[in-house]
Design a protein around this motif. Structure first.
Motif, PDB file in Angstrom:
ATOM      1  N   MET A   1       0.851  -1.163   0.000  1.00 33.36           N
ATOM      2  CA  MET A   1       0.000   0.000   0.000  1.00 33.36           C
ATOM      3  C   MET A   1       0.902   1.232   0.000  1.00 33.36           C
ATOM      4  O   MET A   1       1.924   1.246   0.663  1.00 33.36           O
ATOM      5  CB  MET A   1      -0.888   0.025   1.245  1.00 33.36           C
ATOM      6  N   LEU A   2       0.459   2.214  -0.749  1.00 28.67           N
ATOM      7  CA  LEU A   2       1.205   3.463  -0.849  1.00 28.67           C
ATOM      8  C   LEU A   2       0.222   4.614  -0.745  1.00 28.67           C
ATOM      9  O   LEU A   2      -0.785   4.633  -1.464  1.00 28.67           O
ATOM     10  CB  LEU A   2       1.944   3.511  -2.180  1.00 28.67           C
ATOM     11  N   CYS A  27      -2.744   0.334  -4.180  1.00 27.32           N
ATOM     12  CA  CYS A  27      -2.460  -1.016  -3.704  1.00 27.32           C
ATOM     13  C   CYS A  27      -1.754  -1.785  -4.823  1.00 27.32           C
ATOM     14  O   CYS A  27      -2.286  -1.890  -5.927  1.00 27.32           O
ATOM     15  CB  CYS A  27      -3.760  -1.717  -3.315  1.00 27.32           C
ATOM     16  N   TYR A  28      -0.564  -2.293  -4.544  1.00 25.29           N
ATOM     17  CA  TYR A  28       0.244  -3.025  -5.522  1.00 25.29           C
ATOM     18  C   TYR A  28       0.319  -4.497  -5.162  1.00 25.29           C
ATOM     19  O   TYR A  28       0.203  -4.865  -3.997  1.00 25.29           O
ATOM     20  CB  TYR A  28       1.673  -2.463  -5.558  1.00 25.29           C
ATOM     21  N   GLU A  32       5.285 -12.252 -11.091  1.00 24.81           N
ATOM     22  CA  GLU A  32       6.528 -12.671 -11.742  1.00 24.81           C
ATOM     23  C   GLU A  32       7.057 -11.589 -12.673  1.00 24.81           C
ATOM     24  O   GLU A  32       8.257 -11.477 -12.881  1.00 24.81           O
ATOM     25  CB  GLU A  32       6.295 -13.965 -12.524  1.00 24.81           C
ATOM     26  N   ALA A  33       6.166 -10.782 -13.221  1.00 28.12           N
ATOM     27  CA  ALA A  33       6.557  -9.700 -14.136  1.00 28.12           C
ATOM     28  C   ALA A  33       6.987  -8.438 -13.387  1.00 28.12           C
ATOM     29  O   ALA A  33       7.458  -7.490 -14.000  1.00 28.12           O
ATOM     30  CB  ALA A  33       5.399  -9.365 -15.069  1.00 28.12           C
ATOM     31  N   GLY A  34       6.805  -8.412 -12.065  1.00 24.95           N
ATOM     32  CA  GLY A  34       7.156  -7.234 -11.257  1.00 24.95           C
ATOM     33  C   GLY A  34       5.939  -6.727 -10.508  1.00 24.95           C
ATOM     34  O   GLY A  34       4.944  -7.431 -10.369  1.00 24.95           O
ATOM     35  N   TRP A  35       6.013  -5.498 -10.009  1.00 26.80           N
ATOM     36  CA  TRP A  35       4.931  -4.908  -9.234  1.00 26.80           C
ATOM     37  C   TRP A  35       3.852  -4.357 -10.171  1.00 26.80           C
ATOM     38  O   TRP A  35       4.154  -3.685 -11.146  1.00 26.80           O
ATOM     39  CB  TRP A  35       5.463  -3.789  -8.358  1.00 26.80           C
ATOM     40  N   GLN A  36       2.582  -4.650  -9.851  1.00 29.93           N
ATOM     41  CA  GLN A  36       1.454  -4.175 -10.648  1.00 29.93           C
ATOM     42  C   GLN A  36       0.409  -3.540  -9.743  1.00 29.93           C
ATOM     43  O   GLN A  36       0.121  -4.045  -8.663  1.00 29.93           O
ATOM     44  CB  GLN A  36       0.805  -5.329 -11.412  1.00 29.93           C
TER      45      GLN A  36
END
Length: 46
Positions: A1-2, A27-28, A32-36
């Motif tokens: 959370m940011l 909310c992230y 596997e591809a990274g942060w979404q």
């Protein structure tokens, strides 16, 4: 959370752009591809 505060200039529905202060809550999720981003909200600060 940011959570963060922003000060931007925005135009809506063809109106002249104007200043907007807002709180953002994002909310992230790590994949596997990274942060979404999974969910995001902005609330105007009056």
């Amino acid at each position: 959370m940011l959570r963060y505060r922003s000060a931007i200039e925005i135009g809506v529905d063809g109106r002249e752009p104007g200043p907007l202060s807002a709180w953002h809550l994002d909310c992230y999720r790590r994949t596997e591809a990274g942060w979404q981003v999974q969910w995001s909200q902005a609330t105007e600060i009056r």
